[in-house]
Design an enzyme around this catalytic site. Sequence first.
Site, PDB file in Angstrom:
ATOM      1  N   ARG A 126       0.920  -1.462  -0.091  1.00 55.17           N
ATOM      2  CA  ARG A 126       0.096   0.033  -0.072  1.00 55.17           C
ATOM      3  C   ARG A 126       0.880   1.188  -0.033  1.00 55.17           C
ATOM      4  O   ARG A 126       0.612   2.155   0.900  1.00 55.17           O
ATOM      5  CB  ARG A 126      -1.134  -0.106   1.140  1.00 55.17           C
ATOM      6  CG  ARG A 126      -2.176  -0.840   0.914  1.00 55.17           C
ATOM      7  CD  ARG A 126      -3.050  -1.002   2.108  1.00 55.17           C
ATOM      8  NE  ARG A 126      -2.496  -1.178   3.376  1.00 55.17           N
ATOM      9  CZ  ARG A 126      -2.984  -1.106   4.433  1.00 55.17           C
ATOM     10  NH1 ARG A 126      -3.846  -0.188   4.823  1.00 55.17           N
ATOM     11  NH2 ARG A 126      -2.191  -1.532   5.655  1.00 55.17           N
ATOM     12  N   GLU A 127       1.730   1.312  -0.900  1.00 57.91           N
ATOM     13  CA  GLU A 127       2.921   2.481  -0.899  1.00 57.91           C
ATOM     14  C   GLU A 127       2.015   3.604  -1.223  1.00 57.91           C
ATOM     15  O   GLU A 127       2.437   4.851  -1.011  1.00 57.91           O
ATOM     16  CB  GLU A 127       3.906   1.973  -1.999  1.00 57.91           C
ATOM     17  CG  GLU A 127       5.097   0.953  -1.538  1.00 57.91           C
ATOM     18  CD  GLU A 127       4.434  -0.320  -1.968  1.00 57.91           C
ATOM     19  OE1 GLU A 127       3.263  -0.648  -2.064  1.00 57.91           O
ATOM     20  OE2 GLU A 127       5.428  -1.042  -2.091  1.00 57.91           O
TER      21      GLU A 127
ATOM     22  N   LYS B 245     -20.293   5.024  -6.218  1.00 56.53           N
ATOM     23  CA  LYS B 245     -19.839   4.008  -6.618  1.00 56.53           C
ATOM     24  C   LYS B 245     -19.699   3.596  -8.261  1.00 56.53           C
ATOM     25  O   LYS B 245     -20.459   3.945  -9.079  1.00 56.53           O
ATOM     26  CB  LYS B 245     -21.029   2.813  -6.082  1.00 56.53           C
ATOM     27  CG  LYS B 245     -20.633   2.406  -4.871  1.00 56.53           C
ATOM     28  CD  LYS B 245     -21.425   1.254  -4.233  1.00 56.53           C
ATOM     29  CE  LYS B 245     -21.304   1.469  -2.723  1.00 56.53           C
ATOM     30  NZ  LYS B 245     -19.977   0.452  -2.387  1.00 56.53           N
TER      31      LYS B 245
ATOM     32  N   CYS C 179      -8.289   1.709   1.350  1.00 55.27           N
ATOM     33  CA  CYS C 179      -8.356   0.485   0.983  1.00 55.27           C
ATOM     34  C   CYS C 179      -9.039  -0.360   1.866  1.00 55.27           C
ATOM     35  O   CYS C 179      -9.142  -0.067   3.233  1.00 55.27           O
ATOM     36  CB  CYS C 179      -6.853  -0.217   0.726  1.00 55.27           C
ATOM     37  SG  CYS C 179      -5.820   0.732  -0.071  1.00 55.27           S
TER      38      CYS C 179
ATOM     39  N   TRP D   4     -19.732  -7.441   0.898  1.00 54.87           N
ATOM     40  CA  TRP D   4     -18.245  -6.869   1.062  1.00 54.87           C
ATOM     41  C   TRP D   4     -17.402  -8.050   1.243  1.00 54.87           C
ATOM     42  O   TRP D   4     -16.524  -7.828   1.942  1.00 54.87           O
ATOM     43  CB  TRP D   4     -18.666  -6.042   2.264  1.00 54.87           C
ATOM     44  CG  TRP D   4     -19.275  -4.749   1.644  1.00 54.87           C
ATOM     45  CD1 TRP D   4     -19.813  -4.356   0.504  1.00 54.87           C
ATOM     46  CD2 TRP D   4     -19.924  -3.882   2.550  1.00 54.87           C
ATOM     47  NE1 TRP D   4     -20.226  -3.318   0.782  1.00 54.87           N
ATOM     48  CE2 TRP D   4     -20.589  -2.575   2.000  1.00 54.87           C
ATOM     49  CE3 TRP D   4     -19.974  -3.889   3.962  1.00 54.87           C
ATOM     50  CZ2 TRP D   4     -21.205  -1.726   2.265  1.00 54.87           C
ATOM     51  CZ3 TRP D   4     -20.644  -2.492   4.675  1.00 54.87           C
ATOM     52  CH2 TRP D   4     -21.124  -1.485   3.756  1.00 54.87           C
TER      53      TRP D   4
ATOM     54  N   GLU E 143     -26.557  -1.646  -3.602  1.00 51.48           N
ATOM     55  CA  GLU E 143     -25.178  -1.755  -4.388  1.00 51.48           C
ATOM     56  C   GLU E 143     -25.144  -3.274  -5.094  1.00 51.48           C
ATOM     57  O   GLU E 143     -24.577  -3.396  -5.941  1.00 51.48           O
ATOM     58  CB  GLU E 143     -24.209  -1.349  -3.648  1.00 51.48           C
ATOM     59  CG  GLU E 143     -23.757  -2.345  -2.624  1.00 51.48           C
ATOM     60  CD  GLU E 143     -22.545  -1.733  -1.839  1.00 51.48           C
ATOM     61  OE1 GLU E 143     -22.512  -0.472  -1.147  1.00 51.48           O
ATOM     62  OE2 GLU E 143     -21.418  -2.367  -1.677  1.00 51.48           O
TER      63      GLU E 143
ATOM     64  N   CYS F 298     -28.112   2.827   4.333  1.00 54.29           N
ATOM     65  CA  CYS F 298     -27.407   4.253   4.518  1.00 54.29           C
ATOM     66  C   CYS F 298     -27.424   5.077   3.156  1.00 54.29           C
ATOM     67  O   CYS F 298     -26.616   5.256   2.613  1.00 54.29           O
ATOM     68  CB  CYS F 298     -26.276   4.339   5.137  1.00 54.29           C
ATOM     69  SG  CYS F 298     -25.208   2.869   4.795  1.00 54.29           S
TER      70      CYS F 298
ATOM     71  N   HIS G  60     -22.372  12.726   8.011  1.00 52.99           N
ATOM     72  CA  HIS G  60     -21.177  12.690   6.903  1.00 52.99           C
ATOM     73  C   HIS G  60     -20.540  13.946   7.026  1.00 52.99           C
ATOM     74  O   HIS G  60     -19.410  14.038   6.384  1.00 52.99           O
ATOM     75  CB  HIS G  60     -21.643  12.494   5.476  1.00 52.99           C
ATOM     76  CG  HIS G  60     -22.163  11.232   5.420  1.00 52.99           C
ATOM     77  ND1 HIS G  60     -23.702  10.947   5.524  1.00 52.99           N
ATOM     78  CD2 HIS G  60     -21.810   9.968   5.019  1.00 52.99           C
ATOM     79  CE1 HIS G  60     -23.920   9.663   5.339  1.00 52.99           C
ATOM     80  NE2 HIS G  60     -22.886   9.105   5.151  1.00 52.99           N
TER      81      HIS G  60
HETATM   82  N1  GLN Z   1     -24.561  -0.190  12.936  1.00 48.52           N
HETATM   83  C1  GLN Z   1     -23.553   0.227  11.898  1.00 48.52           C
HETATM   84  C2  GLN Z   1     -23.118   1.763  12.329  1.00 48.52           C
HETATM   85  O1  GLN Z   1     -23.569   2.101  13.269  1.00 48.52           O
HETATM   86  C3  GLN Z   1     -24.068   0.827  10.483  1.00 48.52           C
HETATM   87  C4  GLN Z   1     -22.984   0.952   9.675  1.00 48.52           C
HETATM   88  C5  GLN Z   1     -23.538   1.319   8.185  1.00 48.52           C
HETATM   89  O2  GLN Z   1     -24.654   1.518   7.944  1.00 48.52           O
HETATM   90  N2  GLN Z   1     -22.642   1.264   7.249  1.00 48.52           N
HETATM   91  O3  GLN Z   1     -21.795   2.019  12.298  1.00 48.52           O
HETATM   92 ZN    ZN Z   2     -25.446   3.634   7.451  1.00 54.10          ZN
END
Ligand code: GLN
Ligand code: ZN
Length: 768
Positions: A15-16, A118, A525, A571, A615, A653, A704
């Site tokens: 991961r340089e 994405k 990453c 994931w 996704e 989310c 965010h």
């Molecule tokens: N329960 C997780 C958190 O609160 C949910 C995270 C997510 O929705 N990506 O971090």
């Molecule tokens: Zn979330």
Amino acid sequence: MLKHNLGYPRIGIRRELKKACEAYWSNKIDSNVLFEVGKKIREENWNMQEKANLDLIPCNDFSFYDHVLDMSLLLGVISNSYLSIPITHDNNNIDLYFSMARGFQKNEWDIRAMEMTKWFNTNYHYIVPEFDKNQKFSIFSNKIFDELKESKKVLKSKKKIKPVLIGPVSYLFLGKEKEKSFHKMDLIEDLTSIYIKIIKKLKDQGVHWIQLDEPILVLDMSEKEKNAFKAAYKKISKFCSGINIMITSYFDGISENICLLKDISIQALHIDLVEDPNQLEKLLNFFSRESEMILSLGLIDGRNIWKNNYENSIQKIKKSIEYLGEDRIMIAPNCSLLHVPIDIRHEKSIHMDIKNRMSFARQKIDELNDLEKILKGDKSILLKNSSLIKKSSSIFHNKRIKEKVIRIIDQDIKRKNHFRIRQNKQKKKFNFPLFPTTTIGSFPQTKEIRSFRNKLRKKELSQDEYNKKIKNLIVDVIKKQEKIDLDVLVHGEFERTDMVEYFSDKLKGVLSTENGWVQSYGSRCVKPPVIYGDVDRISGDMTVEWICFAQSKTKKFVKGMLTGPVTILQWSFVRDDQPIFHTAYQVALAIREEVLSLEKSGIQIIQIDEPAIREGLPLKKKNWKSYFNWSIKAFRLSSYGVKDETQIHTHMCYSEFNDIFEQIADLDADVITMETSRSRMELLEAFSIFSYPNEIGPGVYDIHSPRIPSVEEMFDLIKKASRKLPIKNIWINPDCGLKTRKWEEVLMSLTNMTKAAKMARLKLINPS
Ligand code: GLN
Ligand code: ZN
């Protein structure tokens, strides 16, 4: 039959790139040091691919942050706000580039970063280009030309260099209009002219092959997009003679869009036979009758880490040769290798039986050589590969677990009673006020917590000492939540580094790699777990101890937190030797057992997070149905064993639900919490039209950003929500987990949030 590659990982084996970028951002190194690191990674990649006998080697697949942003710089798609930032514009515009990617805050300057989203249905995120109505394109950055020159110095055979660009139609598709008054596809003509200039310039520098990525070809294209495609490539094929152009498609098949390839004369087309093997027949027919192009077969899976099944691939190659002859065939991975880790040889602790089946980017290049050798008659390679893939071992297969899946019955995927009955029982039992408040699960993950984990890893802390420290944090977070006066509390998720990794470590049939890093965005990453065998809980509980400990510290209800099966799969790297739904149900059953353990231990509210359901959606609408079939069933399976009185929450989310409402309702969670505050509740319009039946917590606090939302502002959002949804169904909560935020922000914001809920109880509830 040429062998080629579409793109190679650019983060460096250690991961340089990440380390160098982050050092540069915090002023620890200057740009020359940063450029050296980039140069070294490129050199290593080129040298390796040349040594591995590739016939065409990608160039310009390197990027300091994102290859879509590189395109925007190449084409001069740069908003004025970034051009006016007081930075020096030499140094290959690296500071301009990073300001676009990350924003610019200094003195009185506060320019936001560009939007990120994405990359198709992968876990890679790109920077969204933004177009003006009068968007002008020009050749702005020299990156591609410089890297070409550099590659010529490194590679012995200059003919092998193949610069890679995102094609014009996909580039427009990936971007967005700044104002609504025009359609981005209308920019195609101007844009194509610049592409022609670029291609000519590359040709003048001695390039023989160029790769234009057009993944838009695998989507359900609109008429406008189709016309843009035809227009662009007619022009490009007309004005770019003397250089070979390859259009690549990936992530799905292009059968529906084959007609777009009529009348354009480019030299090669690349198709993805991993995601859609069935398109081969159709393309061979088309190619043998109506085209003189070379067909590049995407055979090696660039999105997963399993060894190629040579028998399957050879069959496809032979068939293609039969139709088109060897000279009109190329072989390659299906897509850029950006989405897989770099080299399996750096994994020291994976069981040999599993490791032998795995293949990272470096190994995938060798697989192309193997295929060529087999084609030339080397039987031993084929035999070895077949026996490896067929070898059945107890590591991969467990009869007992497989039988559990077979024994699933309809009853298992139904809650005992209809939501209305459950809701009545739950309202009686919990007796929450209207507009009940809660959070999504995680609380700030501080430096302190990370240092505990480091010490545990280095054995400077024993497991017991570590657990004690986490428990102290839980005691503290419970107190804080009581003080804020939330209605449903959480334990804070301090014991988890990551919501998927935490569970994969506790599941049989899943492993974590030591160094299997994949770029997610910029310098970030991720290390996806590998689901290699039948999945089960290792022994006993995964979360019960923590949740029950938290519950023992308060009279209020504590919500148990789990990650859902679809997100765990989405994931991870998932085994490819059995249908995905089978693996999904195994994971779902493991989560279900955990849900039941929690319930048995007295936990009465359980949240199963599924942020990745959206996704995972296939790129083509026609494939949605089969996806939802197994994904909804997996979620229901995980959550439905409980009593009517036990309240199941889920969390997602993002806020694009318009096209998947019914499916979300089909999950039949008692409460769903989701993101809405950034879109000012626009989403709820759709929820109310569809009249979503269950309880909803539309996020009122945008987590965010470090901003602290005021009471009035959140009250306003609640008011909006209460006009659209039945008041008895509304929950009040943030958009997502709080783990990336600072404690000061969280305390103030949540205090304001509970105040807003109380205000709503006073002002919005009509006693009639
Ligand atoms: N329960 C997780 C958190 O609160 C949910 C995270 C997510 O929705 N990506 O971090
Ligand atoms: Zn979330």
